[in-house]
Design a protein around this motif. Structure first.
Motif, short mmCIF file in Angstrom:
data_model
loop_
_atom_site.label_atom_id
_atom_site.label_comp_id
_atom_site.label_asym_id
_atom_site.label_seq_id
_atom_site.Cartn_x
_atom_site.Cartn_y
_atom_site.Cartn_z
N PHE A 102 0.81 -1.22 0.00
CA PHE A 102 0.00 0.00 0.00
C PHE A 102 0.84 1.28 0.00
CE2 PHE A 102 -3.24 -3.02 1.31
CZ PHE A 102 -4.34 -2.57 0.59
N ASN A 103 2.05 1.21 0.52
CA ASN A 103 2.84 2.43 0.68
C ASN A 103 4.02 2.55 -0.28
OD1 ASN A 103 1.54 3.59 3.25
ND2 ASN A 103 1.95 1.45 3.79
N LEU A 106 1.90 0.37 -4.58
CA LEU A 106 0.75 1.10 -5.12
C LEU A 106 1.15 2.52 -5.55
CD1 LEU A 106 -2.12 0.05 -5.56
CD2 LEU A 106 -2.76 1.00 -3.35
N TYR A 110 0.91 3.95 -9.34
CA TYR A 110 0.15 5.15 -9.71
C TYR A 110 1.05 6.15 -10.44
CZ TYR A 110 -3.86 3.73 -6.78
OH TYR A 110 -4.94 3.08 -6.25
N HIS A 114 -0.18 6.88 -14.21
CA HIS A 114 -0.85 8.17 -14.41
C HIS A 114 0.04 9.22 -15.05
CE1 HIS A 114 -4.80 7.40 -12.68
NE2 HIS A 114 -4.17 6.49 -11.96
N GLU A 123 -4.64 3.46 -18.64
CA GLU A 123 -5.23 4.11 -17.47
C GLU A 123 -6.10 5.25 -17.99
OE1 GLU A 123 -4.39 2.94 -14.25
OE2 GLU A 123 -6.16 4.14 -13.78
N ILE A 124 -7.39 5.01 -18.01
CA ILE A 124 -8.31 5.99 -18.59
C ILE A 124 -9.25 6.47 -17.50
CG2 ILE A 124 -10.10 6.39 -20.33
CD1 ILE A 124 -8.76 4.10 -21.95
N PRO A 125 -9.27 7.79 -17.13
CA PRO A 125 -8.31 8.78 -17.61
C PRO A 125 -7.06 8.78 -16.74
CG PRO A 125 -9.90 9.82 -16.16
CD PRO A 125 -10.24 8.36 -16.19
N GLN A 126 -5.94 9.16 -17.36
CA GLN A 126 -4.75 9.45 -16.55
C GLN A 126 -5.01 10.72 -15.75
OE1 GLN A 126 -1.51 9.50 -19.52
NE2 GLN A 126 -0.64 7.73 -18.48
N VAL A 127 -4.55 10.74 -14.51
CA VAL A 127 -4.64 11.94 -13.66
C VAL A 127 -3.21 12.27 -13.24
CG1 VAL A 127 -5.67 12.99 -11.60
CG2 VAL A 127 -6.92 11.20 -12.84
N GLU A 129 -1.67 14.68 -11.94
CA GLU A 129 -1.45 15.25 -10.61
C GLU A 129 -1.41 14.14 -9.55
OE1 GLU A 129 -4.54 17.94 -9.32
OE2 GLU A 129 -3.49 18.43 -7.45
N TRP A 130 -2.27 13.15 -9.71
CA TRP A 130 -2.28 12.01 -8.79
C TRP A 130 -0.97 11.21 -8.90
CZ3 TRP A 130 -3.76 10.20 -4.48
CH2 TRP A 130 -3.75 8.84 -4.20
N VAL A 133 1.72 13.22 -6.98
CA VAL A 133 1.50 13.17 -5.53
C VAL A 133 2.07 11.87 -4.95
CG1 VAL A 133 -0.41 12.71 -3.91
CG2 VAL A 133 -0.47 14.75 -5.36
N LYS A 137 5.17 10.04 -1.74
CA LYS A 137 4.62 9.00 -0.83
C LYS A 137 5.54 7.78 -0.84
CE LYS A 137 -0.35 10.00 -1.52
NZ LYS A 137 -0.93 10.51 -0.29
N PHE A 141 7.95 6.38 2.39
CA PHE A 141 7.90 5.02 2.92
C PHE A 141 9.28 4.37 2.88
CE2 PHE A 141 7.37 0.42 2.59
CZ PHE A 141 6.74 0.19 3.81
#
Lengths: 203, 203
Positions: A102-103, A106, A110, A114, A123-127, A129-130, A133, A137, A141
Protein backbone atom coordinates in the motif's frame (compact mmCIF):
# COMPACT_ATOMS: atom_id res chain seq x y z
CA UNK A 1 -2.96 -26.66 -13.99
CA UNK A 2 -1.79 -23.65 -16.00
CA UNK A 3 -0.82 -20.08 -15.25
CA UNK A 4 -1.78 -17.31 -17.66
CA UNK A 5 1.32 -15.14 -17.44
CA UNK A 6 1.94 -11.52 -18.37
CA UNK A 7 5.68 -11.39 -18.96
CA UNK A 8 7.43 -8.29 -17.62
CA UNK A 9 4.44 -6.78 -15.79
CA UNK A 10 4.98 -6.65 -12.01
CA UNK A 11 2.08 -8.82 -10.79
CA UNK A 12 2.82 -11.82 -13.01
CA UNK A 13 6.47 -11.45 -11.96
CA UNK A 14 5.55 -11.67 -8.26
CA UNK A 15 3.96 -15.07 -8.79
CA UNK A 16 6.83 -16.37 -10.93
CA UNK A 17 9.37 -15.35 -8.25
CA UNK A 18 7.22 -16.99 -5.57
CA UNK A 19 7.06 -20.26 -7.53
CA UNK A 20 10.82 -20.17 -8.17
CA UNK A 21 11.50 -19.71 -4.44
CA UNK A 22 9.24 -22.69 -3.73
CA UNK A 23 10.85 -24.78 -6.47
CA UNK A 24 7.47 -25.32 -8.13
CA UNK A 25 7.08 -25.53 -11.89
CA UNK A 26 3.70 -24.62 -13.42
CA UNK A 27 3.03 -24.60 -17.18
CA UNK A 28 2.81 -20.98 -18.33
CA UNK A 29 0.45 -19.64 -20.98
CA UNK A 30 2.11 -16.45 -22.26
CA UNK A 31 -0.24 -13.51 -22.81
CA UNK A 32 0.98 -10.45 -24.71
CA UNK A 33 -0.07 -7.58 -22.45
CA UNK A 34 1.58 -5.05 -24.76
CA UNK A 35 -0.92 -6.11 -27.43
CA UNK A 36 -3.72 -5.93 -24.78
CA UNK A 37 -4.41 -9.65 -25.20
CA UNK A 38 -5.53 -9.82 -21.54
CA UNK A 39 -8.43 -7.45 -22.24
CA UNK A 40 -10.25 -10.15 -24.20
CA UNK A 41 -10.15 -13.85 -25.08
CA UNK A 42 -9.08 -16.48 -22.58
CA UNK A 43 -8.10 -14.03 -19.81
CA UNK A 44 -11.30 -11.97 -19.89
CA UNK A 45 -13.36 -15.19 -19.94
CA UNK A 46 -11.62 -16.33 -16.76
CA UNK A 47 -11.17 -13.01 -14.95
CA UNK A 48 -13.89 -10.36 -15.39
CA UNK A 49 -11.37 -7.79 -14.08
CA UNK A 50 -9.23 -8.67 -17.12
CA UNK A 51 -5.96 -8.76 -15.21
CA UNK A 52 -3.04 -11.15 -14.97
CA UNK A 53 -1.92 -13.55 -13.68
CA UNK A 54 -4.74 -16.10 -13.71
CA UNK A 55 -4.31 -19.65 -12.44
CA UNK A 56 -6.54 -22.36 -13.87
CA UNK A 57 -6.73 -25.69 -12.05
CA UNK A 58 -7.25 -28.99 -13.84
CA UNK A 59 -10.97 -29.00 -12.97
CA UNK A 60 -11.40 -25.54 -14.51
CA UNK A 61 -11.47 -23.64 -11.19
CA UNK A 62 -9.95 -20.19 -11.67
CA UNK A 63 -7.89 -18.28 -9.12
CA UNK A 64 -7.00 -14.62 -9.63
CA UNK A 65 -5.04 -12.05 -7.62
CA UNK A 66 -1.29 -12.65 -7.30
CA UNK A 67 -1.23 -12.97 -3.52
CA UNK A 68 -4.20 -15.37 -3.54
CA UNK A 69 -2.43 -17.56 -6.11
CA UNK A 70 0.72 -17.49 -3.95
CA UNK A 71 -1.27 -18.45 -0.86
CA UNK A 72 -2.76 -21.42 -2.69
CA UNK A 73 0.73 -22.75 -3.40
CA UNK A 74 1.86 -21.96 0.17
CA UNK A 75 -0.92 -24.19 1.49
CA UNK A 76 -0.06 -27.01 -0.92
CA UNK A 77 3.72 -26.72 -0.47
CA UNK A 78 4.39 -25.19 2.97
CA UNK A 79 8.20 -25.25 2.71
CA UNK A 80 10.02 -22.94 2.48
CA UNK A 81 7.41 -20.87 4.35
CA UNK A 82 7.00 -17.59 2.47
CA UNK A 83 3.97 -16.34 4.44
CA UNK A 84 5.66 -16.68 7.83
CA UNK A 85 5.65 -19.26 10.63
CA UNK A 86 3.41 -19.32 13.71
CA UNK A 87 0.65 -16.85 14.59
CA UNK A 88 2.95 -13.90 15.20
CA UNK A 89 5.29 -14.66 12.29
CA UNK A 90 2.38 -15.00 9.86
CA UNK A 91 0.88 -11.74 11.12
CA UNK A 92 4.22 -9.95 10.75
CA UNK A 93 4.62 -11.13 7.15
CA UNK A 94 1.05 -10.00 6.42
CA UNK A 95 1.80 -6.63 8.06
CA UNK A 96 4.93 -5.98 6.00
CA UNK A 97 3.46 -7.41 2.82
CA UNK A 98 0.57 -4.95 3.18
CA UNK A 99 2.71 -2.02 4.26
CA UNK A 100 4.98 -2.46 1.24
CA UNK A 101 2.04 -3.04 -1.07
CA UNK A 102 0.00 0.00 0.00
CA UNK A 103 2.84 2.43 0.68
CA UNK A 104 5.37 1.53 -2.01
CA UNK A 105 4.04 -0.79 -4.72
CA UNK A 106 0.75 1.10 -5.12
CA UNK A 107 2.27 4.64 -5.15
CA UNK A 108 4.92 3.50 -7.67
CA UNK A 109 2.18 1.95 -9.85
CA UNK A 110 0.15 5.15 -9.71
CA UNK A 111 3.20 7.26 -10.62
CA UNK A 112 3.83 5.01 -13.63
CA UNK A 113 0.27 4.57 -14.82
CA UNK A 114 -0.85 8.17 -14.41
CA UNK A 115 2.24 9.90 -15.84
CA UNK A 116 3.96 7.63 -18.38
CA UNK A 117 2.84 8.39 -21.95
CA UNK A 118 2.83 4.66 -22.78
CA UNK A 119 0.03 4.16 -20.22
CA UNK A 120 -2.44 6.52 -21.93
CA UNK A 121 -4.54 3.68 -23.31
CA UNK A 122 -4.23 1.62 -20.12
CA UNK A 123 -5.23 4.11 -17.47
CA UNK A 124 -8.31 5.99 -18.59
CA UNK A 125 -8.31 8.78 -17.61
CA UNK A 126 -4.75 9.45 -16.55
CA UNK A 127 -4.64 11.94 -13.66
CA UNK A 128 -1.05 13.25 -13.83
CA UNK A 129 -1.45 15.25 -10.61
CA UNK A 130 -2.28 12.01 -8.79
CA UNK A 131 0.81 10.38 -10.29
CA UNK A 132 3.03 13.23 -9.04
CA UNK A 133 1.50 13.17 -5.53
CA UNK A 134 2.49 9.51 -5.25
CA UNK A 135 6.22 9.97 -5.89
CA UNK A 136 6.94 11.57 -2.48
CA UNK A 137 4.62 9.00 -0.83
CA UNK A 138 6.84 6.20 -2.16
CA UNK A 139 10.00 8.01 -1.04
CA UNK A 140 8.61 8.71 2.46
CA UNK A 141 7.90 5.02 2.92
CA UNK A 142 11.40 4.06 1.75
CA UNK A 143 12.85 6.20 4.57
CA UNK A 144 10.74 4.28 7.10
CA UNK A 145 11.67 0.95 5.51
CA UNK A 146 15.36 1.85 5.57
CA UNK A 147 15.22 2.30 9.36
CA UNK A 148 13.56 -1.12 9.69
CA UNK A 149 16.07 -2.82 7.42
CA UNK A 150 18.86 -1.50 9.66
CA UNK A 151 17.49 -3.91 12.29
CA UNK A 152 17.07 -7.10 10.26
CA UNK A 153 17.93 -8.86 7.02
CA UNK A 154 14.50 -9.10 5.40
CA UNK A 155 11.36 -6.97 5.37
CA UNK A 156 9.39 -9.04 7.89
CA UNK A 157 12.16 -10.66 9.92
CA UNK A 158 15.18 -12.93 9.53
CA UNK A 159 13.59 -15.07 6.86
CA UNK A 160 12.83 -14.25 3.23
CA UNK A 161 9.07 -13.87 2.63
CA UNK A 162 6.46 -12.72 0.17
CA UNK A 163 6.92 -9.21 1.62
CA UNK A 164 10.42 -9.20 0.10
CA UNK A 165 9.06 -10.32 -3.27
CA UNK A 166 6.60 -7.42 -3.28
CA UNK A 167 9.45 -5.09 -2.26
CA UNK A 168 11.79 -6.29 -5.01
CA UNK A 169 9.14 -5.94 -7.68
CA UNK A 170 8.10 -2.50 -6.39
CA UNK A 171 11.66 -1.16 -6.36
CA UNK A 172 12.38 -2.52 -9.85
CA UNK A 173 9.12 -0.89 -10.97
CA UNK A 174 10.47 2.50 -9.77
CA UNK A 175 12.68 2.65 -12.89
CA UNK A 176 9.88 3.01 -15.47
CA UNK A 177 8.03 5.18 -12.92
CA UNK A 178 11.11 7.45 -12.87
CA UNK A 179 11.65 7.44 -9.12
CA UNK A 180 15.15 6.83 -7.74
CA UNK A 181 16.13 5.25 -4.42
CA UNK A 182 18.13 7.99 -2.63
CA UNK A 183 21.82 7.05 -2.11
CA UNK A 184 21.58 7.58 1.65
CA UNK A 185 19.06 4.75 2.08
CA UNK A 186 21.90 2.24 2.35
CA UNK A 187 19.82 -0.46 4.02
CA UNK A 188 17.21 -0.41 1.29
CA UNK A 189 19.98 -0.55 -1.32
CA UNK A 190 21.70 -3.50 0.43
CA UNK A 191 18.36 -5.34 0.73
CA UNK A 192 17.37 -4.72 -2.89
CA UNK A 193 20.79 -5.90 -4.12
CA UNK A 194 20.51 -9.11 -2.14
CA UNK A 195 16.99 -9.80 -3.43
CA UNK A 196 17.96 -9.03 -7.03
CA UNK A 197 20.91 -11.46 -6.74
CA UNK A 198 18.69 -14.43 -5.80
CA UNK A 199 18.13 -16.83 -8.73
CA UNK A 200 14.35 -16.32 -8.36
CA UNK A 201 14.65 -12.64 -9.37
CA UNK A 202 15.07 -13.61 -13.03
CA UNK A 203 12.09 -16.00 -13.02
CA UNK B 1 -2.94 -7.32 25.10
CA UNK B 2 -4.67 -4.10 24.04
CA UNK B 3 -6.09 -2.70 20.84
CA UNK B 4 -5.70 0.99 20.04
CA UNK B 5 -9.04 1.66 18.41
CA UNK B 6 -10.24 4.47 16.18
CA UNK B 7 -14.00 4.50 16.70
CA UNK B 8 -16.08 5.02 13.55
CA UNK B 9 -13.22 4.90 11.03
CA UNK B 10 -13.48 1.93 8.65
CA UNK B 11 -10.23 0.07 9.42
CA UNK B 12 -10.70 -0.07 13.20
CA UNK B 13 -14.27 -1.20 12.52
CA UNK B 14 -13.08 -4.10 10.38
CA UNK B 15 -11.07 -5.50 13.28
CA UNK B 16 -13.86 -5.01 15.82
CA UNK B 17 -16.32 -6.86 13.55
CA UNK B 18 -13.77 -9.66 13.06
CA UNK B 19 -13.28 -10.03 16.82
CA UNK B 20 -17.06 -10.00 17.41
CA UNK B 21 -17.52 -12.78 14.82
CA UNK B 22 -14.82 -14.79 16.58
CA UNK B 23 -16.32 -14.10 20.01
CA UNK B 24 -13.01 -12.64 21.21
CA UNK B 25 -12.87 -9.74 23.63
CA UNK B 26 -9.77 -7.51 23.62
CA UNK B 27 -9.38 -4.42 25.86
CA UNK B 28 -9.75 -1.32 23.68
CA UNK B 29 -7.79 1.90 24.07
CA UNK B 30 -9.98 4.58 22.45
CA UNK B 31 -8.12 7.09 20.29
CA UNK B 32 -9.90 10.25 19.12
CA UNK B 33 -9.12 10.34 15.40
CA UNK B 34 -11.26 13.44 14.94
CA UNK B 35 -8.81 15.27 17.23
CA UNK B 36 -5.90 13.68 15.27
CA UNK B 37 -4.71 11.89 18.41
CA UNK B 38 -3.32 9.06 16.24
CA UNK B 39 -0.86 11.43 14.58
CA UNK B 40 1.21 11.65 17.79
CA UNK B 41 1.57 10.11 21.24
CA UNK B 42 1.05 6.41 21.89
CA UNK B 43 -0.06 5.55 18.34
CA UNK B 44 2.81 7.29 16.54
CA UNK B 45 5.30 5.69 18.94
CA UNK B 46 3.95 2.26 18.03
CA UNK B 47 3.15 2.76 14.35
CA UNK B 48 5.42 5.06 12.33
CA UNK B 49 2.68 5.21 9.68
CA UNK B 50 0.45 6.78 12.39
CA UNK B 51 -2.61 4.75 11.51
CA UNK B 52 -5.14 2.72 13.44
CA UNK B 53 -5.83 0.13 14.64
CA UNK B 54 -2.67 -0.98 16.48
CA UNK B 55 -2.50 -4.17 18.54
CA UNK B 56 -0.01 -4.34 21.39
CA UNK B 57 0.79 -7.74 22.89
CA UNK B 58 1.66 -8.22 26.57
CA UNK B 59 5.39 -8.37 25.78
CA UNK B 60 5.21 -5.04 23.96
CA UNK B 61 5.23 -6.51 20.43
CA UNK B 62 3.21 -4.30 18.10
CA UNK B 63 1.08 -5.47 15.18
CA UNK B 64 -0.36 -3.01 12.67
CA UNK B 65 -2.51 -3.34 9.54
CA UNK B 66 -6.10 -4.49 10.08
CA UNK B 67 -5.86 -7.66 8.04
CA UNK B 68 -2.58 -8.66 9.74
CA UNK B 69 -4.20 -8.19 13.17
CA UNK B 70 -7.16 -10.30 12.02
CA UNK B 71 -4.86 -13.03 10.74
CA UNK B 72 -3.08 -13.16 14.11
CA UNK B 73 -6.40 -13.88 15.82
CA UNK B 74 -7.37 -16.39 13.10
CA UNK B 75 -4.21 -18.37 13.86
CA UNK B 76 -4.83 -18.27 17.63
CA UNK B 77 -8.57 -18.98 17.39
CA UNK B 78 -9.19 -20.89 14.14
CA UNK B 79 -12.99 -21.25 14.61
CA UNK B 80 -15.12 -19.94 13.05
CA UNK B 81 -12.71 -19.83 10.10
CA UNK B 82 -12.89 -16.32 8.62
CA UNK B 83 -9.95 -16.70 6.21
CA UNK B 84 -11.35 -19.82 4.54
CA UNK B 85 -10.76 -23.57 4.86
CA UNK B 86 -8.32 -25.72 2.89
CA UNK B 87 -5.89 -24.55 0.22
CA UNK B 88 -8.54 -23.60 -2.33
CA UNK B 89 -10.93 -22.09 0.22
CA UNK B 90 -8.19 -19.94 1.74
CA UNK B 91 -7.08 -18.79 -1.70
CA UNK B 92 -10.67 -17.90 -2.66
CA UNK B 93 -11.14 -15.82 0.49
CA UNK B 94 -7.83 -14.06 -0.21
CA UNK B 95 -8.93 -13.46 -3.81
CA UNK B 96 -12.26 -11.88 -2.85
CA UNK B 97 -10.84 -10.01 0.12
CA UNK B 98 -8.32 -8.43 -2.25
CA UNK B 99 -10.77 -7.83 -5.08
CA UNK B 100 -13.14 -6.03 -2.72
CA UNK B 101 -10.32 -4.13 -1.07
CA UNK B 102 -8.67 -2.89 -4.27
CA UNK B 103 -11.78 -2.38 -6.39
CA UNK B 104 -14.35 -1.14 -3.86
CA UNK B 105 -12.89 -0.21 -0.47
CA UNK B 106 -9.94 1.71 -1.96
CA UNK B 107 -11.95 3.63 -4.62
CA UNK B 108 -14.58 4.55 -2.00
CA UNK B 109 -11.81 5.75 0.36
CA UNK B 110 -10.26 7.84 -2.40
CA UNK B 111 -13.63 9.38 -3.30
CA UNK B 112 -14.16 10.32 0.35
CA UNK B 113 -10.65 11.50 1.19
CA UNK B 114 -10.04 13.49 -2.00
CA UNK B 115 -13.43 15.21 -2.28
CA UNK B 116 -14.98 15.60 1.18
CA UNK B 117 -14.24 19.05 2.69
CA UNK B 118 -13.76 17.48 6.14
CA UNK B 119 -10.75 15.57 4.78
CA UNK B 120 -8.77 18.68 3.77
CA UNK B 121 -6.38 18.37 6.71
CA UNK B 122 -6.18 14.58 6.41
CA UNK B 123 -5.35 14.12 2.76
CA UNK B 124 -2.65 16.55 1.73
CA UNK B 125 -2.96 17.44 -1.05
CA UNK B 126 -6.51 16.50 -1.98
CA UNK B 127 -6.77 15.69 -5.70
CA UNK B 128 -10.52 16.10 -6.38
CA UNK B 129 -10.17 14.79 -9.95
CA UNK B 130 -8.77 11.54 -8.54
CA UNK B 131 -11.70 11.32 -6.13
CA UNK B 132 -14.19 11.71 -9.00
CA UNK B 133 -12.43 9.13 -11.18
CA UNK B 134 -12.88 6.58 -8.40
CA UNK B 135 -16.67 6.82 -8.11
CA UNK B 136 -17.35 4.98 -11.40
CA UNK B 137 -14.59 2.48 -10.53
CA UNK B 138 -16.47 1.54 -7.35
CA UNK B 139 -19.77 1.27 -9.25
CA UNK B 140 -18.25 -0.86 -12.03
CA UNK B 141 -16.99 -3.32 -9.46
CA UNK B 142 -20.38 -3.48 -7.73
CA UNK B 143 -21.92 -4.64 -11.04
CA UNK B 144 -19.39 -7.47 -11.21
CA UNK B 145 -19.94 -8.32 -7.54
CA UNK B 146 -23.71 -8.37 -8.03
CA UNK B 147 -23.38 -11.06 -10.71
CA UNK B 148 -21.21 -13.14 -8.34
CA UNK B 149 -23.61 -12.72 -5.42
CA UNK B 150 -26.39 -14.09 -7.63
CA UNK B 151 -24.52 -17.41 -7.43
CA UNK B 152 -23.80 -17.66 -3.69
CA UNK B 153 -24.63 -16.27 -0.28
CA UNK B 154 -21.32 -14.64 0.66
CA UNK B 155 -18.51 -12.90 -1.22
CA UNK B 156 -16.10 -15.84 -1.26
CA UNK B 157 -18.45 -18.81 -1.01
CA UNK B 158 -21.15 -20.29 1.21
CA UNK B 159 -19.47 -19.22 4.44
CA UNK B 160 -19.08 -15.76 5.93
CA UNK B 161 -15.46 -14.54 5.73
CA UNK B 162 -13.22 -11.52 6.14
CA UNK B 163 -14.07 -10.64 2.51
CA UNK B 164 -17.64 -9.93 3.68
CA UNK B 165 -16.38 -7.75 6.52
CA UNK B 166 -14.36 -5.66 4.05
CA UNK B 167 -17.43 -5.49 1.81
CA UNK B 168 -19.78 -4.37 4.60
CA UNK B 169 -17.39 -1.66 5.76
CA UNK B 170 -16.76 -0.48 2.18
CA UNK B 171 -20.47 -0.22 1.36
CA UNK B 172 -21.23 1.63 4.60
CA UNK B 173 -18.33 3.94 3.76
CA UNK B 174 -20.07 4.82 0.46
CA UNK B 175 -22.49 7.06 2.40
CA UNK B 176 -19.95 9.72 3.49
CA UNK B 177 -18.25 9.26 0.09
CA UNK B 178 -21.63 10.12 -1.51
CA UNK B 179 -21.89 7.08 -3.76
CA UNK B 180 -25.17 5.14 -3.86
CA UNK B 181 -25.66 1.44 -4.59
CA UNK B 182 -27.91 1.38 -7.68
CA UNK B 183 -31.37 -0.13 -6.99
CA UNK B 184 -30.98 -2.73 -9.72
CA UNK B 185 -28.04 -4.41 -7.94
CA UNK B 186 -30.45 -6.52 -5.91
CA UNK B 187 -27.91 -9.17 -4.96
CA UNK B 188 -25.51 -6.60 -3.50
CA UNK B 189 -28.42 -5.02 -1.61
CA UNK B 190 -29.57 -8.41 -0.23
CA UNK B 191 -25.99 -9.26 0.80
CA UNK B 192 -25.35 -5.90 2.45
CA UNK B 193 -28.65 -6.11 4.37
CA UNK B 194 -27.78 -9.56 5.69
CA UNK B 195 -24.29 -8.44 6.77
CA UNK B 196 -25.62 -5.29 8.43
CA UNK B 197 -28.16 -7.40 10.36
CA UNK B 198 -25.48 -9.57 12.01
CA UNK B 199 -24.78 -8.64 15.63
CA UNK B 200 -21.10 -8.07 14.73
CA UNK B 201 -22.01 -5.13 12.48
CA UNK B 202 -22.52 -2.88 15.49
CA UNK B 203 -19.25 -3.87 17.16
Amino acid sequence: MKLYDGGRAPNPRRVRIFLAEKGISVPLVPVDMGAMEHRGGAVAERNPLRRLPVLELDDGTVLCESVAICRYFEELHPEPALFGRGALGKAQVEMWQRRIEFNLYLPVSYAFRHIHPAMKEWEIPQVPEWGEVNKPKALDFLVLLDAELALREFAAGDEFSIADITGLVAIDFMKPARITVPDELTNVIRWHRALAARPSASA
